[in-house]
Design a protein around this motif. Structure first.
Motif, mmCIF file in Angstrom:
data_model
loop_
_atom_site.group_PDB
_atom_site.id
_atom_site.type_symbol
_atom_site.label_atom_id
_atom_site.label_comp_id
_atom_site.label_asym_id
_atom_site.label_seq_id
_atom_site.Cartn_x
_atom_site.Cartn_y
_atom_site.Cartn_z
ATOM 1 N N TRP A 229 -15.290 -47.900 23.583
ATOM 2 C CA TRP A 229 -14.429 -47.791 24.057
ATOM 3 C C TRP A 229 -12.899 -46.889 24.387
ATOM 4 O O TRP A 229 -13.577 -44.867 23.924
ATOM 5 N N ASN A 232 -14.217 -43.812 21.273
ATOM 6 C CA ASN A 232 -14.479 -42.897 22.227
ATOM 7 C C ASN A 232 -13.942 -41.773 23.565
ATOM 8 O O ASN A 232 -14.243 -40.578 23.168
ATOM 9 N N ILE A 233 -12.738 -42.495 23.756
ATOM 10 C CA ILE A 233 -12.326 -41.461 25.018
ATOM 11 C C ILE A 233 -11.345 -40.658 23.720
ATOM 12 O O ILE A 233 -11.165 -39.564 24.750
ATOM 13 N N SER A 236 -12.828 -37.844 22.476
ATOM 14 C CA SER A 236 -13.782 -37.105 23.218
ATOM 15 C C SER A 236 -12.357 -35.949 23.811
ATOM 16 O O SER A 236 -12.626 -35.064 24.802
ATOM 17 N N LYS A 238 -10.381 -36.491 26.217
ATOM 18 C CA LYS A 238 -9.795 -36.945 27.507
ATOM 19 C C LYS A 238 -8.632 -37.601 27.606
ATOM 20 O O LYS A 238 -7.775 -37.872 28.770
ATOM 21 N N MET A 239 -8.147 -38.707 26.158
ATOM 22 C CA MET A 239 -6.905 -39.355 25.973
ATOM 23 C C MET A 239 -6.198 -39.585 24.587
ATOM 24 O O MET A 239 -6.560 -39.480 23.572
ATOM 25 N N GLU A 241 -4.354 -41.802 21.457
ATOM 26 C CA GLU A 241 -4.902 -43.206 21.143
ATOM 27 C C GLU A 241 -3.422 -44.127 22.231
ATOM 28 O O GLU A 241 -3.565 -44.899 22.426
ATOM 29 N N ALA A 244 -4.795 -44.524 26.143
ATOM 30 C CA ALA A 244 -6.176 -45.244 25.853
ATOM 31 C C ALA A 244 -5.732 -47.081 25.330
ATOM 32 O O ALA A 244 -6.882 -47.602 26.109
ATOM 33 N N TYR A 247 -5.583 -49.602 28.385
ATOM 34 C CA TYR A 247 -6.438 -50.093 29.492
ATOM 35 C C TYR A 247 -6.760 -51.002 28.909
ATOM 36 O O TYR A 247 -7.494 -51.134 27.687
ATOM 37 N N GLU A 249 -10.306 -51.816 29.194
ATOM 38 C CA GLU A 249 -11.491 -51.403 28.043
ATOM 39 C C GLU A 249 -11.205 -51.122 26.368
ATOM 40 O O GLU A 249 -11.810 -50.761 25.611
ATOM 41 N N THR A 254 -18.962 -50.140 22.153
ATOM 42 C CA THR A 254 -20.062 -50.039 22.755
ATOM 43 C C THR A 254 -20.829 -50.847 22.005
ATOM 44 O O THR A 254 -22.482 -50.086 22.312
#
Length: 336
Positions: A229, A232-233, A236, A238-239, A241, A244, A247, A249, A254
């Motif tokens: 996860w 991937n995040i 992408s 979106k965040m 490191e 991320a 979190y 997750e 995965t």
């Protein structure tokens, strides 16, 4: 249990040999001691005796699931707190329980393919939230290693196809482990990263977040991309490191080997042309968590560049233990 099945590839496993690290005598995979000089070939520290508890048969009579081939009695699988494997001076690996976990749920296998300029390394990290993770890691590592050796020795397929066969065989072995449906734990599962080196070409496959690195004086790099996860995040966009990792997750994978993976079992595969001398390192997150950047691991390896593969492996494991040893720690190292 899932109805998903993989085709079983039928072939005869050859007798794959390696050399005693002390006297150079050829020994066979599975041998615990060199018959010539008595040197231990794999050092294990189990929690209990390896003999059959009912009839007293030796460890060679106990199969991967704990059944005695002599009397049929099944014992509870014993965990291996520490496993050391030395194939020869340039190929070795260590799996260590670490300081916080109650058992070692990692496993590794290494081999030099007899009659070929080829090496095999496999590292597996049993998923702690699943049933029998230590057994899943063990059977996957052993099955993948033997399948790779068999395919490379026969020479009937290219390394990439050999890797697909090996990962498929490893998945079948994990799916064959008995488990209980329902409850709070998943079916047996494990990550895997495997490498086969033929001449100056490395073929590497993985599912999960166990990694492969190339380390050399000219530069070092991570050869795998985590199935996680977090990766991937971050990839992408979106965040970051840092964000991320806050979190829950962040440590979730995965992809893995297990009966519940479905059609997503096919491994990621990369080819790497080995540019010169250096080290191919495979490891679980219990190691790279403390040195996630390739330059950090490269520094640790280069500090011991005058040592053989097993001594460098020991130094990496001890580094992770000094940092806290929060997870099982496994490394496999090939010097080229």
């Amino acid at each position: 249990m899932s109805n998903y099945q993989l085709p079983i590839t039928n072939y005869q496993l050859p007798i794959t040999t390696m050399q005693c690290p002390n006297c150079g005598t050829k020994v066979t995979i599975g041998d615990r001691f060199c018959e010539e000089c008595g040197t231990p070939l794999a050092v294990t520290i189990p929690n209990a005796g390896d003999r059959c508890e009912k009839c007293g048969a030796g460890v060679e009579a106990i199969d991967a699931e704990g059944y005695c081939s002599n009397c049929g009695f099944r014992r509870e699988m014993q965990t291996c707190d520490r496993l050391e494997i030395t194939i020869q001076s340039n190929l070795a690996g260590i799996s260590d329980r670490g300081l916080r976990h109650q058992q070692n749920e990692d496993y590794l296998a290494c081999a030099k393919v007899d009659g070929k300029n080829a090496y095999v390394l496999v590292v597996c990290d049993g998923v702690s939230s699943s049933q029998k993770p230590e057994l899943a890691a063990k059977v996957a590592a052993e099955k993948a290693s033997f399948a790779l050796c068999a395919a490379i020795q026969k020479g009937a397929v290219k390394p990439q196809e050999a890797m697909k066969i090996a990962v498929g065989e490893a998945l079948l072995s994990v799916c064959d482990i008995p488990y209980t449906n329902g409850g709070d734990t998943d079916p047996p599962s494990t990550t895997i990263v495997a490498a086969v080196v033929v001449d100056k070409m490395a073929t590497i496959a993985w599912l999960g977040d166990s990694r492969a690195y190339w380390i050399s004086p000219q530069g070092s790099q991570q050869l795998t991309k985590d199935d996680s996860w977090l990766y991937n995040i971050v990839s992408s966009g979106k965040m970051s490191e840092i964000e991320a990792r806050k979190y829950p997750e962040a440590h979730a994978i995965t992809r893995w080997l297990g009966v519940d993976i479905g059609d997503n079992w096919h491994p990621s595969i990369v080819h790497f042309d080995i540019p010169g001398s250096g080290y191919l390192l495979l490891c679980t997150d219990g190691m790279w968590h403390y040195a996630p950047d390739p330059s950090q691991i490269a520094h640790l390896v280069k500090e011991k560049s005058d040592k053989d593969a097993v001594e460098i492996s020991r130094s990496l494991v001890e580094f992770a233990r000094r940092k806290g040893g929060h997870d099982n720690i496994t490394v496999a190292l090939l010097s080229l």
